[in-house]
Design an enzyme around this catalytic site. Structure first.
Site, PDB file in Angstrom:
ATOM      1  N   LYS A  71       7.466  14.230  31.150  1.00  0.00           N
ATOM      2  CA  LYS A  71       9.321  14.897  30.937  1.00  0.00           C
ATOM      3  C   LYS A  71      10.031  13.978  32.148  1.00  0.00           C
ATOM      4  O   LYS A  71      10.496  14.018  32.951  1.00  0.00           O
ATOM      5  CB  LYS A  71       9.642  16.342  31.012  1.00  0.00           C
ATOM      6  CG  LYS A  71      11.371  16.588  30.560  1.00  0.00           C
ATOM      7  CD  LYS A  71      11.763  17.191  31.800  1.00  0.00           C
ATOM      8  CE  LYS A  71      13.447  16.649  32.932  1.00  0.00           C
ATOM      9  NZ  LYS A  71      14.233  15.909  32.878  1.00  0.00           N
TER      10      LYS A  71
ATOM     11  N   GLU B 211      19.124  16.631  52.932  1.00  0.00           N
ATOM     12  CA  GLU B 211      19.235  15.490  52.391  1.00  0.00           C
ATOM     13  C   GLU B 211      19.466  14.712  51.970  1.00  0.00           C
ATOM     14  O   GLU B 211      20.695  15.516  51.071  1.00  0.00           O
ATOM     15  CB  GLU B 211      17.988  15.656  51.819  1.00  0.00           C
ATOM     16  CG  GLU B 211      17.169  14.260  50.903  1.00  0.00           C
ATOM     17  CD  GLU B 211      16.100  14.183  50.253  1.00  0.00           C
ATOM     18  OE1 GLU B 211      16.281  15.124  49.724  1.00  0.00           O
ATOM     19  OE2 GLU B 211      14.852  13.856  50.437  1.00  0.00           O
TER      20      GLU B 211
ATOM     21  N   GLU C  54       6.469  17.461  44.704  1.00  0.00           N
ATOM     22  CA  GLU C  54       6.208  15.834  45.756  1.00  0.00           C
ATOM     23  C   GLU C  54       7.982  16.038  46.040  1.00  0.00           C
ATOM     24  O   GLU C  54       8.743  15.652  44.991  1.00  0.00           O
ATOM     25  CB  GLU C  54       6.318  14.395  44.965  1.00  0.00           C
ATOM     26  CG  GLU C  54       4.726  14.444  44.725  1.00  0.00           C
ATOM     27  CD  GLU C  54       3.696  14.390  46.130  1.00  0.00           C
ATOM     28  OE1 GLU C  54       4.429  14.282  47.495  1.00  0.00           O
ATOM     29  OE2 GLU C  54       2.689  14.117  45.985  1.00  0.00           O
TER      30      GLU C  54
ATOM     31  N   CYS D 114      13.286   9.284  48.827  1.00  0.00           N
ATOM     32  CA  CYS D 114      12.424  10.449  50.162  1.00  0.00           C
ATOM     33  C   CYS D 114      11.109  10.207  50.743  1.00  0.00           C
ATOM     34  O   CYS D 114      11.960  11.279  51.860  1.00  0.00           O
ATOM     35  CB  CYS D 114      11.798  11.709  48.698  1.00  0.00           C
ATOM     36  SG  CYS D 114       9.931  10.355  47.967  1.00  0.00           S
TER      37      CYS D 114
END
Ligand code: NAD
Length: 471
Positions: free
Chosen positions: A169, A378, A244, A278
């Site tokens: 997906k 973040e 992750e 990331c």
């Protein structure tokens, strides 16, 4: 205009049962560039059932057969590298140098997995036991938009190397990349159902994949919030889950570092992938006694960093992927100002000379404390924080004072000292004086940056279950 109206199930391009049309945009000019028809829950279930059926045969294939498939998949992606690069620029806005690296990466991860598989021993003897690593079952692979083609190929490579079949997906915002990758991989002629690709929303297709009893494994890359939802959803059927997730990586500049090389490297680490990475090094920790020197160098160098047209080779920072992402980054810049951080470079609004597209001015705050929002959360955009420290112990405390633990960087002229410090940092990867990637080494996070590892043998074993037979 791109019109992407098919998904890929059981070796065939099919019209989804889902009917929703989702607009695709060029983030460099905010123009709509096409539509993708999204899959729904029923499509997701059809894909799982195709993968389940294919698993019986595919899980019994030999290593040699799967190595051959992976090499042919690598060759197929190499053939579409140029087309993929263009799609990444148009649909995601990555600057051309980054986009071409991303397209190459999508191919190379397949070859890397073939090499790991060639060298991997599925059976070992421990005492009186014969321990066999067995493919885990049907894997759901869920990817984000910030490196969609690379994540599709990387996760699929590890799953197939292990002998698993897969339902992918991808991010709904990356449909043109997905369509290029799907067409290329279809040409390889894998048995029907071995991989299936259903572009759809997370709340529908993603939700089916994280709860379906026939999914044994979920490998997810994306935000920490969604990762936690998937972990909760998968608990009912005890799925094996690799996550992750996000990061807030520290860049420790030690006082012995040569700032002329350290600062450009730190800025590159912070602004990589237009800040939508990331692993971006977004907290620059600098010795307080060298702060003035660092600030002068950073201000000078950021002035020379070009944010703009991703097709221009001089550009190193492209637009944010969406208006929503642009707004989110602008909000963090405002928060930084309101919380009293010193705005050293950049700031709110569009870069000079740009009046369209979702661009951000490369922004650096200085004299930031590690408790400020911009140092804790973040941001996922080109916004960096310089945090001064008094001594190495304090630097280490600040580096580890974060809910994340994906990557860290150390810049120093004393390798021994840097290695000693690396051993005390809570992060899945520590890069010393380099921005290199090592595909044979595990990649993944400590703490809330994730669970499990990808790449190399560790990544392969994430799709395997050990079975001990004693006689
Ligand atoms: P996201 O979490 O919103 O979406 C990621 C994927 O999950 C998309 O395909 C999305 O459709 C799907 N999804 C959304 N809700 C879902 C649900 N309830 N169930 C199942 N699937 C669902 O993340 P994003 O905005 O696409 O990507 C940005 C984030 O990804 C950042 O936080 C970044 O740090 C992280 N990221 C991590 C890594 C890593 O390797 N650690 C790499 C790249 C990006």
């Amino acid at each position: 205009m791109h019109q992407i109206h098919q998904i890929y199930i059981n070796g065939q391009f099919v019209t989804p049962h889902g009917e929703e049309l989702f607009d695709l945009f060029n983030p460099a000019n905010a123009q709509c560039i096409g539509q993708v028809r999204l899959a729904d829950e029923r499509d997701a279930m059809n894909a799982v059932s195709a993968a389940k059926q294919a698993f019986t045969e595919f899980s019994r294939t030999t290593k040699a057969v799967r190595v051959d498939y992976l090499k042919r998949m690598h060759a197929a992606i190499v053939c579409v590298e140029a087309e993929l690069t263009e799609a990444i620029i148009e649909e995601y806005g990555a600057p051309v140098s980054r986009a071409s690296w991303m397209a190459k990466h999508a191919a190379s991860v397949l070859l890397d997995a073939a090499t790991v598989l060639e060298d991997y021993d599925f059976t070992q003897h421990l005492g009186i036991a014969e321990v066999t690593m067995q493919p885990i079952g049907v894997a759901a692979l869920i990817t984000p938009w910030n490196s969609n083609a690379g994540f599709i190929c990387g996760k699929l490579a590890a799953a197939l190397a292990a002998g698993c079949t897969a339902v992918i997906k991808p991010s709904e915002m990356s449909a043109t990349q997905t369509s290029i990758v799907t067409r290329a991989l279809h040409e390889v002629g894998l048995p029907p159902g071995v991989f299936n690709i259903v572009t759809g929303r997370g709340e529908t297709v993603g939700a089916v994949l994280s709860t379906h009893p026939d999914i044994a494994k979920v490998s997810f890359t994306g935000s920490t919030a969604v990762g936690k939802q998937i972990l909760r959803a998968g608990a009912e059927t005890l799925k094996r889950i690799t996550l992750e997730l996000g990061g807030k990586s520290p860049v420790l500049i030690l006082e012995d570092a040569d700032l002329k090389t350290a600062i450009p490297m730190a800025l590159q680490a912070g602004f990589m992938n237009s800040g939508q990475a990331c692993i971006a090094g977004t907290r620059m920790l600098v010795p307080a006694q060298r702060l003035a020197e660092v600030e002068a160098l950073v201000a000078e160098q950021v002035a020379g960093i070009r944010a703009g047209d991703p097709n221009d080779p001089a550009t190193s920072i492209g637009p944010m992927v969406s208006f929503k992402q642009w707004q989110r980054v602008q909000r963090y810049i405002q928060i930084g100002i309101e919380e009293g951080a010193y705005l050293l470079a950049g700031g709110p609004g569009l870069p000079d000379g740009i009046d369209a597209g979702w661009f951000i001015r490369p922004t650096v705050f200085s004299r930031v404390t590690n408790q400020m929002t911009i140092a804790r959360e973040e941001i996922f955009g080109p916004v960096l924080s310089i945090i001064p420290y008094d001594d190495e112990e304090q630097a280490l405390t600040i580096a580890n004072d974060t809910p994340y633990g994906l990557q860290a960087y150390i810049l120093s002229s004393d390798l021994q000292r840097a290695h000693a410090l690396a051993s005390r940092i809570d992060a899945g990867r520590v890069l010393i004086n380099t921005l290199a990637h090592e595909p044979r080494a595990p990649f993944g996070g400590f703490k809330q940056s994730g669970i499990g590892r990808e790449y190399g043998t560790f990544g392969l074993e994430a799709f395997l279950e050990p079975k001990s037979v004693l006689s």
